[in-house]
Design an enzyme around this catalytic site. Structure first.
Site, mmCIF file in Angstrom:
data_model
loop_
_atom_site.group_PDB
_atom_site.id
_atom_site.type_symbol
_atom_site.label_atom_id
_atom_site.label_comp_id
_atom_site.label_asym_id
_atom_site.label_seq_id
_atom_site.Cartn_x
_atom_site.Cartn_y
_atom_site.Cartn_z
ATOM 1 N N LYS A 1 38.690 77.300 39.245
ATOM 2 C CA LYS A 1 37.980 77.794 40.430
ATOM 3 C C LYS A 1 38.671 77.209 41.655
ATOM 4 O O LYS A 1 38.559 76.029 41.950
ATOM 5 C CB LYS A 1 36.502 77.397 40.363
ATOM 6 N N GLU B 1 31.580 84.693 15.810
ATOM 7 C CA GLU B 1 30.266 85.313 16.030
ATOM 8 C C GLU B 1 30.307 86.837 15.977
ATOM 9 O O GLU B 1 29.258 87.472 15.919
ATOM 10 C CB GLU B 1 29.724 84.901 17.409
ATOM 11 N N TRP C 1 38.527 82.819 41.238
ATOM 12 C CA TRP C 1 38.838 82.387 39.872
ATOM 13 C C TRP C 1 40.316 82.657 39.555
ATOM 14 O O TRP C 1 40.823 83.751 39.825
ATOM 15 C CB TRP C 1 37.987 83.164 38.854
ATOM 16 N N THR D 1 31.708 77.725 13.906
ATOM 17 C CA THR D 1 32.666 77.812 15.009
ATOM 18 C C THR D 1 33.256 76.422 15.186
ATOM 19 O O THR D 1 32.638 75.424 14.814
ATOM 20 C CB THR D 1 31.985 78.240 16.315
HETATM 21 P P1 ADP Z 1 36.230 79.062 18.836
HETATM 22 O O1 ADP Z 1 35.451 79.684 19.949
HETATM 23 O O2 ADP Z 1 35.518 77.948 18.177
HETATM 24 O O3 ADP Z 1 37.678 78.801 19.149
HETATM 25 P P2 ADP Z 1 36.870 81.461 17.339
HETATM 26 O O4 ADP Z 1 37.947 81.169 16.374
HETATM 27 O O5 ADP Z 1 35.758 82.317 16.947
HETATM 28 O O6 ADP Z 1 36.211 80.111 17.678
HETATM 29 O O7 ADP Z 1 37.545 81.927 18.664
HETATM 30 C C1 ADP Z 1 37.063 82.926 19.492
HETATM 31 C C2 ADP Z 1 37.729 82.862 20.816
HETATM 32 O O8 ADP Z 1 39.138 82.992 20.708
HETATM 33 C C3 ADP Z 1 37.341 83.996 21.723
HETATM 34 O O9 ADP Z 1 36.091 83.795 22.306
HETATM 35 C C4 ADP Z 1 38.474 83.983 22.727
HETATM 36 O O10 ADP Z 1 38.321 82.980 23.695
HETATM 37 C C5 ADP Z 1 39.660 83.610 21.872
HETATM 38 N N1 ADP Z 1 40.400 84.822 21.513
HETATM 39 C C6 ADP Z 1 40.341 85.515 20.379
HETATM 40 N N2 ADP Z 1 41.186 86.555 20.409
HETATM 41 C C7 ADP Z 1 41.794 86.527 21.611
HETATM 42 C C8 ADP Z 1 42.764 87.348 22.261
HETATM 43 N N3 ADP Z 1 43.308 88.396 21.665
HETATM 44 N N4 ADP Z 1 43.121 87.019 23.509
HETATM 45 C C9 ADP Z 1 42.593 85.942 24.135
HETATM 46 N N5 ADP Z 1 41.688 85.134 23.575
HETATM 47 C C10 ADP Z 1 41.289 85.418 22.333
#
Ligand code: ADP
Length: 539
Positions: free
Chosen positions: A438, A330, A443, A185
């Site tokens: 917040k 994940e 929120w 990640t």
């Molecule tokens: P990182 O958490 O390191 O950025 P990832 O590439 O796995 O790694 O990103 C996952 C995160 O991306 C999700 O937990 C979410 O916050 C965001 N995300 C993914 N798809 C969407 C979506 N369609 N809308 C909003 N946020 C998204």
């Protein structure tokens, strides 16, 4: 009593073998980093992947060893990928957009023994190789004639290592829970953490993504995964395309609007997947050159929230269906897909738009719940809390147990996202838990405000962060990157937002910046923005 069915282990080598037998001549087309378009087939990928396996075995690579790739999407990348996984070694996809220190950390943490790479990334590896003593050999995706002089020790041209290798190699023959792929990640908090996929989870994820309400892929599709293979296996497409027998079009290093458009049209692409920023570039290109999309039917957009104007432009102006997806490294990565269900049959266009902007429903194999203050909240579309996930292809722990126990008492993983789920099962992300503002005990979700702001004329990109306020604790600051040549004002933005978001969500101020910084996965880097505005105070 056990069932009496065959014990057919779920291992990913069977995917490419299936493609090679049943879709032998289906093409994989790549825009190579050297420039020309190169073509191969599933039949050839299979044969050459076997040669890769034999070379790796000759290098002493064994079951469970890590072999890395630092490469764009290409046919060669797929060969090395299946050649590695087929013998039970672990393909570790490195993200070239990470800072060199992060790459060093990840390579050493994973203990990568060999790195496959593109010509374009030689300077990165030359700069860091002496800090990565675990790496014993480098392979560059090119032939001897195009191999430049390099400082890298034990560095080979890809075509040279395949020369003389046999294309017979025994694949599989290990347990389906064997590790198969490793993807870190991006580490917005703390060090990057490794998600270790198994053969079984990758096969199950492949099956669940192929469903008609999910990606709905078919053998007739021509798929252009702009999403890189180093982003959770190109959102699974590196497996699902060969599993279906779809033609693949690999963009290599070029993801600008003109280059993507050229591939979409010349290769007759029907399906594509990428983060919103890629689609913004394509739409801007289409608008400035007044061109149409003649074959593209379906686009999956995820990785960040889908802005409304991208949805409307694609569907209303270009006739391309949009599916909004949510997921994370994940979750292998698909968690939800926004395909409207039967309840939407009589929806108006505006209601459909509203539904499609939600992140969607979980396919079979993914379970979701929303948790606040230790309790699961109702599926009412309003109560938001932490989004938790459990399922067939969801991480249970990080590599080398970094971060310790990551599951709650029911075995759910905390995604770090804040979301609602409605009565039809549509999940909607309102924020990352670390980005949520917040204000006065309530929120404020920043994503809604950002999505609304990018719809304002002249705005290229928008970000919202919380700024300290003596009375409310935090209040939203809207940060804007303007489109070239445009000059929207604070008043224009406030007028645009007015009435579209709750009154108490309205930003306290608007600031304009040259460029909004993006992180390694193309998402807005809010840590950097918070640093820029750390001295700003409201109230
Ligand atoms: P990182 O958490 O390191 O950025 P990832 O590439 O796995 O790694 O990103 C996952 C995160 O991306 C999700 O937990 C979410 O916050 C965001 N995300 C993914 N798809 C969407 C979506 N369609 N809308 C909003 N946020 C998204």
């Amino acid at each position: 009593m056990l069932g009496l069915m065959q014990n057919w282990q779920l291992t990913v080598d069977k995917i490419i073998e299936h493609a090679a037998i049943n879709h032998t001549n289906r093409e994989i087309v790549t825009r190579s980093v050297e420039g020309p378009i190169v073509r191969t087939t599933y039949g050839n990928i299979f044969t050459r992947a076997k040669k890769v396996s034999n070379w790796l075995l000759g290098q002493g690579i064994k079951l469970g060893d890590r072999v890395a790739s630092l490469a764009w999407n290409s046919g060669h990348h797929m060969e090395s990928w299946y050649g590695t996984m087929g013998i039970g070694a672990i393909m570790h996809t490195l993200n070239p957009r990470l800072f060199p220190e992060q790459l060093v950390y990840i390579i050493n943490h994973a203990e990568d023994k060999i790195i496959f790479t593109d010509l374009t990334f030689l300077p990165i590896l030359e700069a860091i190789h002496d800090k990565c003593p675990c790496v014993k050999a480098f392979v560059v995706f090119t032939d001897g004639a195009n191999m430049p002089p390099t400082k890298l020790p034990n560095c080979h041209a890809y075509e040279d290592i395949l020369q003389g290798q046999s294309d017979i190699s025994i694949w599989g023959n290990f347990e389906e829970n064997t590790a198969c792929g490793l993807c870190y990640t991006s580490g917005t908090t703390g060090n990057p953490k490794g998600v270790l996929y198994s053969h079984r989870t990758n096969v199950l994820h492949t099956l669940l993504t192929m469903g008609a309400d999910v990606m709905g892929l078919t053998a007739g599709d021509v798929i252009l995964p702009v999403v890189p293979m180093f982003h959770a296996n190109a959102w699974g497409i590196a497996f699902s395309a060969p599993a279906c027998g779809s033609k693949l079009v690999m963009p290599g290093a070029k993801m600008d609007g003109a280059s993507i458009y050229e591939l979409l049209e010349t290769e007759k692409v029907t399906f594509s997947a990428a983060v919103p920023t890629v689609w913004l570039m394509l739409l801007q290109y289409l608008e400035s050159t007044n061109q149409k999309l003649s074959t593209l039917k379906q686009v999956v957009i995820g990785g960040a929230a889908l802005p409304e104007h991208i949805l409307r432009s694609f569907e209303d102006k270009y006739g391309v269906g949009i599916r909004h997806a949510w997921g994370m490294t994940e979750t292998s990565p698909l968690g939800t897909l926004g395909t409207p269900g039967p309840e939407a049959a009589n929806y108006s266009r505006e209601e459909i738009i509203k539904t499609k902007l939600k992140q969607g429903r979980s396919p079979f194999g993914v379970e979701l719940k929303i948790k606040r203050d230790g309790k699961t909240v109702p599926r009412d579309g309003e109560t938001f809390g932490n989004l938790m996930v459990r399922g067939a292809a969801i991480a249970g722990a990080y590599f080398k147990n970094e971060g310790g126990d990551i599951l709650d008492e029911e075995g759910f993983f905390d995604t770090g996202d804040v979301a609602t789920i409605d009565e039809h099962g549509y999940m909607q992300i309102t924020d990352r838990s670390k980005d949520v503002i917040k204000s006065g005990g309530e929120w404020i979700g920043t994503i809604d405000i950002e999505n609304c702001a990018v719809g304002c004329e002249g705005v290229a990109c928008a970000a919202v962060i919380g700024i300290y306020h003596p009375k409310w604790d935090e209040r939203p600051l809207l940060i804007i990157e303007k489109k070239a040549g445009a000059n929207p004002t604070k008043e224009d933005l406030m007028a645009h937002l007015n009435g579209k978001i709750a009154k108490w969500w309205m930003p306290d101020d608007v600031r304009f910046v040259e460029t909004i910084p993006l992180g390694a996965t193309g998402k807005i880097n809010k840590i950097a923005l918070r640093e820029t505005f750390k001295d700003l105070k409201f109230g």
